[in-house]
Design a protein around this motif. Structure first.
Motif, mmCIF file in Angstrom:
data_model
loop_
_atom_site.group_PDB
_atom_site.id
_atom_site.type_symbol
_atom_site.label_atom_id
_atom_site.label_comp_id
_atom_site.label_asym_id
_atom_site.label_seq_id
_atom_site.Cartn_x
_atom_site.Cartn_y
_atom_site.Cartn_z
ATOM 1 N N SER A 37 5.224 0.813 3.573
ATOM 2 C CA SER A 37 4.200 1.275 2.318
ATOM 3 C C SER A 37 3.308 -0.102 1.980
ATOM 4 O O SER A 37 2.160 0.005 1.570
ATOM 5 C CB SER A 37 4.823 1.550 1.032
ATOM 6 O OG SER A 37 6.005 0.647 0.803
ATOM 7 N N GLN A 81 0.230 0.032 3.988
ATOM 8 C CA GLN A 81 -0.804 1.018 3.651
ATOM 9 C C GLN A 81 -1.528 0.604 2.300
ATOM 10 O O GLN A 81 -2.684 0.952 2.009
ATOM 11 C CB GLN A 81 0.202 2.380 3.338
ATOM 12 C CG GLN A 81 0.606 3.062 4.579
ATOM 13 C CD GLN A 81 -0.205 3.220 5.640
ATOM 14 O OE1 GLN A 81 -1.578 3.812 5.362
ATOM 15 N NE2 GLN A 81 0.011 2.865 6.935
ATOM 16 N N LEU A 82 -0.723 -0.136 1.532
ATOM 17 C CA LEU A 82 -1.269 -0.827 0.261
ATOM 18 C C LEU A 82 -2.295 -1.682 0.537
ATOM 19 O O LEU A 82 -3.441 -1.658 -0.246
ATOM 20 C CB LEU A 82 -0.338 -1.368 -0.647
ATOM 21 C CG LEU A 82 -0.746 -2.079 -2.018
ATOM 22 C CD1 LEU A 82 -1.530 -0.956 -2.645
ATOM 23 C CD2 LEU A 82 0.263 -2.599 -2.729
ATOM 24 N N ARG A 90 -4.168 -1.747 3.377
ATOM 25 C CA ARG A 90 -5.315 -0.933 3.752
ATOM 26 C C ARG A 90 -6.202 -0.284 2.514
ATOM 27 O O ARG A 90 -7.288 -0.147 2.600
ATOM 28 C CB ARG A 90 -4.621 0.110 4.889
ATOM 29 C CG ARG A 90 -5.687 1.105 5.403
ATOM 30 C CD ARG A 90 -6.681 0.452 6.354
ATOM 31 N NE ARG A 90 -7.460 1.530 7.169
ATOM 32 C CZ ARG A 90 -8.586 1.921 6.714
ATOM 33 N NH1 ARG A 90 -8.783 1.771 5.357
ATOM 34 N NH2 ARG A 90 -9.154 3.040 7.522
ATOM 35 N N GLU A 91 -5.440 0.289 1.797
ATOM 36 C CA GLU A 91 -6.287 0.973 0.497
ATOM 37 C C GLU A 91 -7.237 -0.239 -0.220
ATOM 38 O O GLU A 91 -8.161 0.102 -0.588
ATOM 39 C CB GLU A 91 -5.095 1.594 -0.330
ATOM 40 C CG GLU A 91 -4.562 2.937 0.100
ATOM 41 C CD GLU A 91 -5.673 3.853 0.415
ATOM 42 O OE1 GLU A 91 -6.607 4.239 -0.246
ATOM 43 O OE2 GLU A 91 -5.552 4.314 1.593
ATOM 44 N N ALA A 102 -10.209 -0.608 2.003
ATOM 45 C CA ALA A 102 -10.983 0.578 1.997
ATOM 46 C C ALA A 102 -11.625 0.441 0.553
ATOM 47 O O ALA A 102 -12.810 0.845 0.468
ATOM 48 C CB ALA A 102 -10.319 1.682 2.253
ATOM 49 N N TYR A 103 -10.951 0.194 -0.602
ATOM 50 C CA TYR A 103 -11.899 0.352 -1.717
ATOM 51 C C TYR A 103 -12.909 -0.701 -1.780
ATOM 52 O O TYR A 103 -14.069 -0.417 -2.192
ATOM 53 C CB TYR A 103 -10.808 -0.379 -2.952
ATOM 54 C CG TYR A 103 -11.322 -0.442 -4.340
ATOM 55 C CD1 TYR A 103 -11.614 0.638 -4.957
ATOM 56 C CD2 TYR A 103 -11.586 -1.753 -4.710
ATOM 57 C CE1 TYR A 103 -12.206 0.318 -6.292
ATOM 58 C CE2 TYR A 103 -12.104 -2.002 -5.943
ATOM 59 C CZ TYR A 103 -12.452 -0.904 -6.687
ATOM 60 O OH TYR A 103 -13.008 -1.225 -7.935
ATOM 61 N N THR A 162 -9.158 0.111 12.635
ATOM 62 C CA THR A 162 -7.541 0.160 12.229
ATOM 63 C C THR A 162 -6.875 0.224 13.521
ATOM 64 O O THR A 162 -7.154 1.145 14.543
ATOM 65 C CB THR A 162 -7.279 1.212 11.498
ATOM 66 O OG1 THR A 162 -8.187 1.122 10.146
ATOM 67 C CG2 THR A 162 -6.087 1.149 10.951
#
Length: 144
Positions: free
Chosen positions: A110, A113-114, A116-117, A120-121, A141
């Motif tokens: 996780s 993933q955090l 990566r977010e 992306a933001y 990625t």
């Protein structure tokens, strides 16, 4: 020890950087809860990609309730997140064109993933602010 990571990094940088043009530089943000991983990756980047600079957050040692985590768990992870956030924010002031952004992480974590977010933001914000707002090159990625 970094076989999968170096394979992802090699593929990513070969698609993002001209093969022999060392005048184009890059910054590679390294995040890990273990010093050995960070040092090994820094050495690999310095010897393989001399035009790139490995960036590592200053870490405080912490403890984790799970023995699988390294000494930079807990507060160290938040220091890594702050580094990523600061680096991505600074890109909007340094580039008039959309920066190339890549991400290598674990598909089972996780924490990956955090990060990566967050990328992306910020990336979407830069895409909309760039001179070519229709560009949709995305974030390169590689998930381990």
């Amino acid at each position: 020890k970094i076989k999968r990571e170096s394979k992802c990094l090699d593929g990513m940088l070969k698609s993002m950087l001209p093969p022999t043009n060392y005048s184009i530089s890059c910054d590679i943000l390294l995040l890990s809860d273990r010093q050995n991983t960070l040092t090994t990756l820094q050495d690999y980047i310095a010897s393989t990609y001399p035009q790139c600079h490995a960036v590592v957050a200053k870490h405080d040692n912490d403890t984790s309730w799970r023995p699988e985590h390294g000494p930079f768990a807990g507060i160290g992870f938040y220091q890594d997140l702050a580094m990523v956030n600061t680096a991505m924010k600074s890109l909007s002031w340094l580039h008039l064109q959309l920066p190339q952004v890549g991400f290598i992480g674990s598909k089972h974590r996780s924490s990956s993933q955090l990060v990566r977010e967050i990328l992306a933001y910020h990336y979407e914000g830069y895409r909309l602010q760039s001179l070519d707002a229709s560009s949709k090159t995305g974030i390169v990625t590689c998930l381990l």
